[in-house]
Design a protein around this motif. Structure first.
Motif, PDB file in Angstrom:
ATOM      1  N   ARG A  24      93.207  63.458  25.644  1.00 59.84           N
ATOM      2  CA  ARG A  24      92.588  64.161  24.524  1.00 59.84           C
ATOM      3  C   ARG A  24      92.997  65.631  24.572  1.00 59.84           C
ATOM      4  NH1 ARG A  24      91.373  59.402  23.975  1.00 59.84           N
ATOM      5  NH2 ARG A  24      89.450  58.586  23.054  1.00 59.84           N
ATOM      6  N   PRO A  25      93.169  66.306  23.451  1.00 62.84           N
ATOM      7  CA  PRO A  25      93.124  65.733  22.093  1.00 62.84           C
ATOM      8  C   PRO A  25      94.346  64.872  21.837  1.00 62.84           C
ATOM      9  CG  PRO A  25      93.826  68.014  21.985  1.00 62.84           C
ATOM     10  CD  PRO A  25      93.478  67.746  23.435  1.00 62.84           C
ATOM     11  N   ALA A  26      94.189  63.944  20.933  1.00 57.97           N
ATOM     12  CA  ALA A  26      95.270  63.000  20.664  1.00 57.97           C
ATOM     13  C   ALA A  26      95.526  62.918  19.168  1.00 57.97           C
ATOM     14  CB  ALA A  26      94.921  61.618  21.201  1.00 57.97           C
ATOM     15  N   GLY A  27      96.764  62.571  18.835  1.00 54.83           N
ATOM     16  CA  GLY A  27      97.100  62.321  17.440  1.00 54.83           C
ATOM     17  C   GLY A  27      96.576  60.967  17.016  1.00 54.83           C
ATOM     18  N   GLY A  54      86.437  59.409  18.176  1.00 57.87           N
ATOM     19  CA  GLY A  54      87.009  60.649  17.677  1.00 57.87           C
ATOM     20  C   GLY A  54      88.495  60.590  17.415  1.00 57.87           C
ATOM     21  N   LEU A  55      89.024  59.381  17.167  1.00 54.11           N
ATOM     22  CA  LEU A  55      90.453  59.209  16.927  1.00 54.11           C
ATOM     23  C   LEU A  55      90.709  58.756  15.493  1.00 54.11           C
ATOM     24  CD1 LEU A  55      91.420  57.294  20.192  1.00 54.11           C
ATOM     25  CD2 LEU A  55      92.107  59.626  19.612  1.00 54.11           C
ATOM     26  N   ARG A  56      91.822  59.180  14.955  1.00 54.55           N
ATOM     27  CA  ARG A  56      92.282  58.665  13.664  1.00 54.55           C
ATOM     28  C   ARG A  56      93.145  57.436  13.916  1.00 54.55           C
ATOM     29  NH1 ARG A  56      95.898  62.018  11.281  1.00 54.55           N
ATOM     30  NH2 ARG A  56      96.187  63.222  13.199  1.00 54.55           N
ATOM     31  N   ALA A 125      99.607  59.254  18.863  1.00 57.65           N
ATOM     32  CA  ALA A 125      99.310  59.228  20.295  1.00 57.65           C
ATOM     33  C   ALA A 125      99.794  57.936  20.923  1.00 57.65           C
ATOM     34  CB  ALA A 125      97.807  59.380  20.515  1.00 57.65           C
TER      35      ALA A 125
END
Length: 329
Positions: A24-27, A54-56, A125
């Motif tokens: 994290r943070p990740a795409g 919290g990921l797209r 990610a």
């Protein structure tokens, strides 16, 4: 509220565990989805789990253009994904004809190229692949039949980096039947790829007759046991690879090449890995580098009687000179 069906829960838990491994943070994460049960269940689970971490999450479906209606099916998958909240959701159209290898290998190469390109374009990610425990068992059986050695028996890794892109396989501990049940439980109708039942493909024969015959003869635990074998061999292979990396650095000669004395002192399992890695550094393509080449290089170390240079793929020549293995001009 009705209880969550166990197959749906199993797939979601597998996805949660896989996504938790990402830094994290990740795409965004991209699901590779063909429309079959495995990847549909994976996409639906990812759409549920990713936002809660919290990921797209997005989706890519690859249209190989090998069957009538493939473009329409790909569009339907993307439309379904968009309604589910997966974004980006896109079709990657590839050309398989004219590629090297058989049809399976050519389609796979085209598919991975498209997935890697999409991952780079969206700074993803990871790309999530829908291979299940059954796929892993089939992979081990095929490796056994082809004499694939430990690397083949290790099967498919749950996490792999390919050309700078992470590939995650969250469902390697989930059965194919569970993904079908998960799709049924949430009202999804998977597409059945006719190639999966085409006996001209080795994997299709293993799936339709080979593995079922083993299950009938030895019991239902065969699939789990084959998949467990892959995990155990993968751990041993990773340990040997680590030893080989250190041994390769230790064997390098100041004047270039590798010191024969250092190589001769290595255990055979480590030495052959060192030779594999070094040949790759020299430019020998992995796909063309075979056990025959390894044996010839090893003979320069362990069975030296003045023989000439060894011919490797890509026109590479390796000779023994002054106690070293070196690339010949």
């Amino acid at each position: 509220m009705a209880p969550l069906p166990p197959p749906v829960a199993a797939v979601r838990l597998a996805v949660r565990r896989a996504l938790a491994r990402l830094p994290r943070p990740a795409g965004p994460v991209l699901v590779a989805c063909s429309g079959g049960a495995d990847s549909l269940a994976l996409a639906a689970a990812t759409a549920f789990v990713a936002p809660r971490l919290g990921l797209r999450a997005g989706l890519v479906t690859v249209d190989h253009g090998l069957q009538a209606g493939s473009a329409e099916r790909a569009t339907e998958v993307v439309e379904w994904a968009a309604k589910l909240g997966l974004t980006p959701a896109e079709v990657a159209t590839v050309v398989v004809a004219g590629r090297a290898g058989g049809p399976e290998a050519a389609a796979r190469a085209a598919r991975y190229e498209a997935l890697l390109a999409a991952a780079r374009r969206h700074e993803a990610a990871a790309v999530l692949l829908g291979h299940t425990r059954d796929d892993q068992a089939e992979t081990v059986l095929l490796a056994l039949a082809r004499g694939g050695g430990p690397r083949g028996l290790a099967g498919m890794p749950s996490l792999r980096e390919l050309d700078g892109v992470r590939l995650l396989r969250p469902l390697l501990d989930v059965s194919r039947d569970e993904t079908r049940q998960a799709c049924a439980a949430i009202g999804l109708t998977p597409w059945e790829d006719p190639h999966n039942a085409d006996p001209s493909y080795a994997r299709a024969r293993v799936r339709s007759t080979g593995l079922p015959a083993l299950v009938e003869a030895l019991g239902p635990d065969v699939v789990d046991n084959l998949a467990r074998t892959a995990r155990l061999v993968a751990a041993d292979t990773a340990a040997l690879d680590s030893l080989a990396r250190a041994a390769l650095d230790a064997a390098r000669a100041p004047a270039g090449g590798l010191r024969v004395e250092a190589l001769a002192a290595l255990l055979p399992a480590v030495r052959t890995r060192v030779l594999h890695a070094w040949a790759g550094e020299l430019g020998a393509p992995a796909a063309a580098f075979s056990s025959r080449h390894v044996a010839a290089l090893d003979a320069l170390i362990t069975d030296w009687h003045g023989q000439g240079a060894v011919h490797l793929p890509a026109g590479i020549l390796v000779a023994r000179r002054d106690g070293r293995l070196t690339r010949s001009p």
